[in-house]
Design a protein around this motif. Structure first.
Motif, PDB file in Angstrom:
ATOM      1  N   PHE A 177       0.851  -1.195   0.000  1.00  0.00           N
ATOM      2  CA  PHE A 177       0.000   0.000   0.000  1.00  0.00           C
ATOM      3  C   PHE A 177       0.887   1.245   0.000  1.00  0.00           C
ATOM      4  O   PHE A 177       1.596   1.512   0.973  1.00  0.00           O
ATOM      5  N   ASN A 178       0.835   1.988  -1.107  1.00  0.00           N
ATOM      6  CA  ASN A 178       1.674   3.179  -1.291  1.00  0.00           C
ATOM      7  C   ASN A 178       0.828   4.447  -1.206  1.00  0.00           C
ATOM      8  O   ASN A 178      -0.382   4.424  -1.455  1.00  0.00           O
ATOM      9  N   LEU A 179       1.489   5.552  -0.903  1.00  0.00           N
ATOM     10  CA  LEU A 179       0.780   6.833  -0.853  1.00  0.00           C
ATOM     11  C   LEU A 179       1.777   7.987  -0.892  1.00  0.00           C
ATOM     12  O   LEU A 179       2.781   7.965  -0.179  1.00  0.00           O
ATOM     13  N   VAL A 180       1.505   8.958  -1.760  1.00  0.00           N
ATOM     14  CA  VAL A 180       2.180  10.257  -1.709  1.00  0.00           C
ATOM     15  C   VAL A 180       1.141  11.252  -1.215  1.00  0.00           C
ATOM     16  O   VAL A 180       0.114  11.460  -1.866  1.00  0.00           O
ATOM     17  N   ALA A 181       1.394  11.827  -0.036  1.00  0.00           N
ATOM     18  CA  ALA A 181       0.422  12.717   0.595  1.00  0.00           C
ATOM     19  C   ALA A 181       1.021  14.102   0.776  1.00  0.00           C
ATOM     20  O   ALA A 181       2.241  14.263   0.871  1.00  0.00           O
ATOM     21  N   SER A 182       0.144  15.094   0.821  1.00  0.00           N
ATOM     22  CA  SER A 182       0.582  16.465   1.058  1.00  0.00           C
ATOM     23  C   SER A 182      -0.425  17.147   1.967  1.00  0.00           C
ATOM     24  O   SER A 182      -1.628  16.888   1.882  1.00  0.00           O
TER      25      SER A 182
END
Length: 525
Positions: free
Chosen positions: A253-258
């Motif tokens: 489970f991947n995520l790029v968050a801001s």
């Protein structure tokens, strides 16, 4: 040991007989037993794969690009649907540079329609606008929409993947290689937490007009309403406004968050989460770490957007549906490597044109001979419809046309040293009548004498803030206008001036669609 078994049996009355009954029944039906065992092994393998996905993370100050935390950030891993950030980045680039528009109709290929879930459910041959494909790819993470965008931009998914990799290198994503537009596991399709964090930052600053897509909870994707795959983090973490999730068995489970709080902007990336819930919790923890470590005030250093190259070295296929194979690339090896400096002409040389001593031809005969030569060369070329033309064939075709053309004239030097005849001194000049003066009236509808008012506020600061926000929201229609705060007895009016009537009305319609206040201001009489 026996005592423990008896105690356990006493605490669970009826359990052992039930298990014994099920086992005897399964033995009588071997096919059912085999099916259950296979399902159990597959489930075990699935669980093992997810847990085995390597973990990597990075936290970056979005304003400066400073790395605040890093773990295995340069390890090449499977990006999964984080890939779609690059698909969208290049689509935005293509729109900005006129390769296509948000309203361009894309005909869905068999290749795009056949992509596995997550998908929008597009059908082969269906036509749909680019804006809906963007929403589906960004919000639902639809694989069919991502592939359709890639084919629309570069003609085929393979050609688009090459452009993705080239763009990644230009952005500084040195350890990233793309093989498809959607992110499903494929050999060689790899990236890093560091590279994906860089891409997330470029997405934020290079195309701010589209960044709001990633914070939408739902969106209309034409085919149906779609929900954001990142909605749980968006709804639970203060200031979160993006960006993209990703999942495959190989990636985890991947995520790029801001997230943004006040003047602070933090970007956090996680690869290899064990579940969406644990991944979100880890990302929230990393964002908190970022806000603790980042300075309260920092000078914004925007990343440099790479120079536009388009489909360099790629032949874009037609808009007709295709099977996803790349089109043939034709390269011409006739580049001039050095430009020679021309020699100076002798000062005493006078050049005049002298006609050849050839029989005169009338216009009809000349035209007929030219048409015949061109027709002959065209017929010879048409015989090789399925073959590539090399340089020799091209030169031969041109020569065949050139040789058939009649020679009309040639240029020869004349060295007689002629002098120009002196101008007579008694030349009479005719009186020139003054040109009539034409008086025109400026049109108030087509000229840039209109404006729009986007609200009245209690102080100048609020009005200027709204003007800036509105200008970023509606860049296409408000570009080149003058932002002006007009003070009146009842407050401060936020206005845009220098529009035509049509543009002013269009801007108000578009702002009204976003539930923003707007009214047109006509020219003063």
């Amino acid at each position: 040991m026996a005592d423990k078994a008896q105690v356990w049996s006493a605490r669970t009355p009826g359990l052992i007989p039930a298990i014994s009954f099920l086992f005897r029944r399964m033995v009588r039906r071997p096919l059912q037993l085999i099916a259950v065992m296979v399902a159990f092994l597959l489930l075990l393998g699935h669980s093992t794969q997810v847990q085995a996905a390597p973990y990597a993370a990075m936290v970056m100050d979005g304003r400066t690009g400073e790395v605040l935390h890093s773990r295995n950030a340069n390890t090449r891993l499977h990006p999964a649907s984080l890939t779609k950030m690059m698909t969208l980045y290049i689509t935005f680039e293509a729109i900005r540079n006129g390769e296509l528009s948000l309203d361009t109709k894309v005909q869905i290929s068999r290749n795009a329609a056949a992509e596995p879930p997550s998908k929008l459910g597009l059908r082969s041959g269906q036509k749909i606008a680019v804006r809906y494909l963007i929403r589906a790819a960004a919000i639902k993470s639809a694989n069919d929409a991502a592939t359709a965008l890639g084919e629309a931009v570069s003609g085929s998914e393979a050609a688009f993947a090459r452009r993705m990799t080239r763009t990644a290198k230009a952005l500084g994503m040195t350890k990233t290689t793309f093989k498809n537009a959607h992110g499903l596991t494929q050999k060689g399709h790899l990236s890093t937490a560091h590279d994906m964090t860089i891409l997330g930052r470029h997405m934020l600053y290079d195309y701010p007009e589209y960044y709001n897509l990633f914070s939408r909870r739902t969106a209309d994707a034409k085919v149906r309403q779609v929900a954001n795959t990142n909605r749980r983090l968006l709804g639970s973490y203060k200031g979160a406004d993006g960006i993209k999730t990703g999942y495959t068995n190989a990636a985890g489970f991947n995520l790029v968050a801001s997230a943004k709080r006040g003047d602070e902007r933090i970007i956090a990336t996680v690869f290899g989460g064990k579940s969406s819930a644990s991944r979100n919790a880890k990302v929230a923890e990393l964002l908190d770490l970022g806000f603790r470590r980042a300075p309260t005030h920092a000078k914004l250093r925007r990343p440099s957007r790479p120079s536009y190259q388009g489909n360099k070295g790629i032949q874009v296929a037609s808009s007709e549906p295709h099977d996803g194979r790349a089109g043939k690339t034709i390269r011409v090896n006739g580049a001039v490597l050095k430009s020679l400096r021309p020699k100076s002409r002798p000062e005493s040389t006078v050049v005049v044109a002298i006609a050849d001593e050839t029989p005169e031809q009338d216009d009809d005969a000349l035209k007929a001979s030219i048409d015949a030569a061109i027709t002959e060369a065209t017929l010879e070329t048409a015989q090789a419809t399925n073959e590539d033309l090399n340089d020799a064939q091209i030169i031969a075709a041109v020569a065949s046309v050139s040789s058939a053309l009649p020679t009309v004239s040639r240029v020869q030097p004349y060295r007689g040293g002629l002098r120009p005849i002196a101008r007579p001194a008694n030349i009479e000049t005719a009186a020139v009548a003054p040109e009539p003066v034409v008086v025109t009236r400026l049109s108030s509808s087509g000229g840039r004498y209109w404006g729009i008012n986007v609200g009245r506020y209690t102080n100048r600061f609020k009005a200027e803030k709204v003007l800036l926000k509105t200008a970023l929201t509606e860049m296409s229609t408000l570009s080149g206008t003058l932002r002006k705060v007009v003070k009146s007895p009842r407050g401060f009016d936020a206005t845009f001036q220098g529009l035509s009537q049509d543009r002013a009305e269009l801007a108000c319609r578009r702002l009204a669609a976003r539930n923003l206040t707007c009214r047109t201001i006509g020219p003063r009489s």
